[in-house]
Design a protein around this motif. Sequence first.
Motif, PDB file in Angstrom:
ATOM      1  N   GLY A  27      45.053  51.455  82.322  1.00 11.37           N
ATOM      2  CA  GLY A  27      45.373  52.471  81.304  1.00 11.37           C
ATOM      3  C   GLY A  27      46.013  51.792  80.103  1.00 11.37           C
ATOM      4  N   ASP A  28      47.174  52.334  79.689  1.00  9.05           N
ATOM      5  CA  ASP A  28      47.884  51.747  78.545  1.00  9.05           C
ATOM      6  C   ASP A  28      48.801  50.609  78.976  1.00  9.05           C
ATOM      7  N   LEU A  29      48.813  50.302  80.254  1.00  9.77           N
ATOM      8  CA  LEU A  29      49.785  49.327  80.768  1.00  9.77           C
ATOM      9  C   LEU A  29      49.093  48.062  81.255  1.00  9.77           C
ATOM     10  N   LEU A  30      49.915  47.067  81.562  1.00  8.06           N
ATOM     11  CA  LEU A  30      49.392  45.837  82.165  1.00  8.06           C
ATOM     12  C   LEU A  30      49.953  45.716  83.574  1.00  8.06           C
ATOM     13  N   LEU A  31      49.093  45.307  84.479  1.00  7.31           N
ATOM     14  CA  LEU A  31      49.525  44.971  85.831  1.00  7.31           C
ATOM     15  C   LEU A  31      49.670  43.456  85.873  1.00  7.31           C
ATOM     16  N   MET A  32      50.899  43.016  86.145  1.00  9.18           N
ATOM     17  CA  MET A  32      51.164  41.571  86.144  1.00  9.18           C
ATOM     18  C   MET A  32      51.383  41.142  87.591  1.00  9.18           C
ATOM     19  N   VAL A  33      50.519  40.306  88.104  1.00  8.64           N
ATOM     20  CA  VAL A  33      50.607  39.873  89.503  1.00  8.64           C
ATOM     21  C   VAL A  33      51.002  38.403  89.548  1.00  8.64           C
ATOM     22  N   ALA A  34      52.107  38.120  90.196  1.00  7.28           N
ATOM     23  CA  ALA A  34      52.510  36.716  90.350  1.00  7.28           C
ATOM     24  C   ALA A  34      51.852  36.183  91.616  1.00  7.28           C
ATOM     25  N   THR A  35      50.977  35.229  91.457  1.00  5.48           N
ATOM     26  CA  THR A  35      50.298  34.624  92.609  1.00  5.48           C
ATOM     27  C   THR A  35      51.187  33.522  93.184  1.00  5.48           C
ATOM     28  N   PRO A  50      53.352  29.562  99.818  1.00  4.89           N
ATOM     29  CA  PRO A  50      53.337  30.922 100.362  1.00  4.89           C
ATOM     30  C   PRO A  50      54.564  31.719  99.916  1.00  4.89           C
ATOM     31  N   GLY A  51      54.336  32.907  99.383  1.00  4.08           N
ATOM     32  CA  GLY A  51      55.443  33.789  99.015  1.00  4.08           C
ATOM     33  C   GLY A  51      56.103  33.481  97.679  1.00  4.08           C
ATOM     34  N   LYS A  52      55.648  32.451  96.990  1.00  2.95           N
ATOM     35  CA  LYS A  52      56.304  32.077  95.736  1.00  2.95           C
ATOM     36  C   LYS A  52      56.224  33.202  94.696  1.00  2.95           C
ATOM     37  N   GLY A  53      55.058  33.857  94.618  1.00  4.65           N
ATOM     38  CA  GLY A  53      54.895  34.936  93.640  1.00  4.65           C
ATOM     39  C   GLY A  53      55.859  36.087  93.894  1.00  4.65           C
ATOM     40  N   ARG A  54      56.123  36.350  95.159  1.00  7.85           N
ATOM     41  CA  ARG A  54      57.076  37.404  95.502  1.00  7.85           C
ATOM     42  C   ARG A  54      58.483  36.991  95.070  1.00  7.85           C
ATOM     43  N   VAL A  55      58.829  35.742  95.340  1.00  6.05           N
ATOM     44  CA  VAL A  55      60.158  35.244  94.952  1.00  6.05           C
ATOM     45  C   VAL A  55      60.332  35.337  93.430  1.00  6.05           C
ATOM     46  N   LEU A  56      59.332  34.891  92.681  1.00  9.32           N
ATOM     47  CA  LEU A  56      59.430  34.925  91.210  1.00  9.32           C
ATOM     48  C   LEU A  56      59.596  36.359  90.712  1.00  9.32           C
ATOM     49  N   THR A  57      58.830  37.275  91.314  1.00  8.05           N
ATOM     50  CA  THR A  57      58.893  38.678  90.892  1.00  8.05           C
ATOM     51  C   THR A  57      60.272  39.267  91.195  1.00  8.05           C
ATOM     52  N   GLN A  58      60.783  39.008  92.395  1.00  4.64           N
ATOM     53  CA  GLN A  58      62.084  39.578  92.762  1.00  4.64           C
ATOM     54  C   GLN A  58      63.212  38.997  91.907  1.00  4.64           C
ATOM     55  N   ILE A  59      63.124  37.729  91.576  1.00  4.56           N
ATOM     56  CA  ILE A  59      64.167  37.131  90.719  1.00  4.56           C
ATOM     57  C   ILE A  59      64.094  37.743  89.317  1.00  4.56           C
ATOM     58  N   GLU A  92      48.691  46.705  99.224  1.00  2.00           N
ATOM     59  CA  GLU A  92      49.350  45.716 100.093  1.00  2.00           C
ATOM     60  C   GLU A  92      49.411  44.337  99.446  1.00  2.00           C
ATOM     61  N   GLU A  93      48.383  44.004  98.691  1.00  2.00           N
ATOM     62  CA  GLU A  93      48.393  42.704  98.013  1.00  2.00           C
ATOM     63  C   GLU A  93      49.433  42.697  96.882  1.00  2.00           C
ATOM     64  N   LEU A  94      49.656  43.875  96.289  1.00  4.40           N
ATOM     65  CA  LEU A  94      50.528  43.962  95.110  1.00  4.40           C
ATOM     66  C   LEU A  94      52.004  44.092  95.467  1.00  4.40           C
ATOM     67  N   ARG A  95      52.280  44.600  96.654  1.00  2.77           N
ATOM     68  CA  ARG A  95      53.660  44.914  97.023  1.00  2.77           C
ATOM     69  C   ARG A  95      54.570  43.691  96.905  1.00  2.77           C
ATOM     70  N   GLY A  96      55.667  43.837  96.153  1.00  2.00           N
ATOM     71  CA  GLY A  96      56.679  42.783  96.073  1.00  2.00           C
ATOM     72  C   GLY A  96      56.372  41.684  95.079  1.00  2.00           C
ATOM     73  N   ARG A  97      55.105  41.562  94.670  1.00  2.00           N
ATOM     74  CA  ARG A  97      54.770  40.441  93.797  1.00  2.00           C
ATOM     75  C   ARG A  97      54.151  40.898  92.474  1.00  2.00           C
ATOM     76  N   SER A  98      54.277  42.179  92.153  1.00  2.00           N
ATOM     77  CA  SER A  98      53.641  42.661  90.925  1.00  2.00           C
ATOM     78  C   SER A  98      54.571  43.597  90.165  1.00  2.00           C
ATOM     79  N   MET A  99      54.260  43.798  88.923  1.00  2.00           N
ATOM     80  CA  MET A  99      54.984  44.757  88.076  1.00  2.00           C
ATOM     81  C   MET A  99      53.972  45.421  87.166  1.00  2.00           C
ATOM     82  N   LEU A 226      64.265  33.717  84.022  1.00  2.00           N
ATOM     83  CA  LEU A 226      65.289  32.979  84.750  1.00  2.00           C
ATOM     84  C   LEU A 226      64.913  32.715  86.205  1.00  2.00           C
ATOM     85  N   THR A 227      63.672  32.281  86.404  1.00  2.00           N
ATOM     86  CA  THR A 227      63.202  31.890  87.736  1.00  2.00           C
ATOM     87  C   THR A 227      63.224  30.354  87.814  1.00  2.00           C
ATOM     88  N   PRO A 228      63.035  29.804  89.013  1.00  2.00           N
ATOM     89  CA  PRO A 228      62.970  28.341  89.102  1.00  2.00           C
ATOM     90  C   PRO A 228      61.743  27.769  88.379  1.00  2.00           C
TER      91      PRO A 228
END
Length: 299
Positions: A27-35, A50-59, A92-99, A226-228
């Motif tokens: 739509g008018d938005l962007l889905l940003m997925v951290a792989t 493994p899990g790096k994209g989730r860590v970056l998103t949560q930070i 399920e793929e997006l949970r925790g690692r997307s905005m 401010l991620t690693p």
Amino acid sequence: MPTLIATEFEDLQLYVRGKVRDLYMVGDLLLMVATDRLSAFDYVLPTGIPGKGRVLTQISLFWFDHLSDIVPNHLVTADVEEYPAQLRPHQEELRGRSMLVNPARMFPAECVVRGYLSGSGWKDYLRTGKICGIALPSGLRESERLPEPIFTPATKSMSGEHDENISFDQMVARVGGDNAEELRRLSLEIYQKAAEHALERGLILADTKFEFGRTAKGIVLADEVLTPDSSRFWPSDGYLPGGPQPSFDKQFVRDYLESIGWNKQPPAPELPGGVVRQTQEKYEQALSLLTGPAVVRRP
Ligand SMILES: Nc1ncnc2c1ncn2[C@@H]1O[C@H](COP(=O)(O)OP(=O)(O)OP(=O)(O)O)[C@@H](O)[C@H]1O
Ligand SMILES: [Mg+2]
């Protein structure tokens, strides 16, 4: 958690694939997925963490909230239950690692703040006594704390090229005087607040890179924060200027790639399991330190 190297959402329109993030138009938005992709020396490696994209998103989510009194940001929601129905098949793929974020017109500059002398700043200082045209006292050692944090912008390179440090005047030429002043002011204020928070968690924020854009809300903090991947965090315990410090990022990866003598030309080599596991641990440790309870009491 399985390693996600790339998303292939054929029912969505791809906006851009960065080194680490895949962005789609929704739509008018962007889905940003951290792989879980990892880049080193400006190349994406074939092996993910493994899990790096989730860590970056949560930070990043933590910081967007923590910094919201200083600057608005591009976040709309990171709660997959609130995502539009068209994203449900990928939940399920997006949970925790997307905005979901507001699309922004990104400023063509990376807003770097340095509180300590390291990386390309250290190299420039050794060569010229300056960083981005800012003169520094002589005799500083590698990793030494600067008299005060400095704003050292860089070009935002297209993939494959190296970011290049630029002077404030060159920044003005790229984004205009008013924008350059405002981006410098915001960057320094954010650095100050973030560095204070990090220190209470036993971490020195040596330097960091912000990306800002413009939306209907005005200037917003975008991308990751401010991620690693975008910052150098050092344990404050054992901090010793006069050489490099152990950091919470791709240190193990860079060290490994140097040790095998990779010529830093494609194709980038695979990483052995041990290096992957150590790197994964470092990222997870950074998340729990930054977002967990204070370990050092305010003086
Ligand atoms: N709100 C936004 N609107 C539009 N573009 C955005 C927004 N937030 C981030 N971006 C862009 O999305 C891309 C994210 O990709 P990614 O983080 O993988 O990095 P990259 O730019 O390839 O590499 P690096 O981060 O090392 O410079 C970047 O080009 C970034 O500028
Ligand atoms: Mg990026």
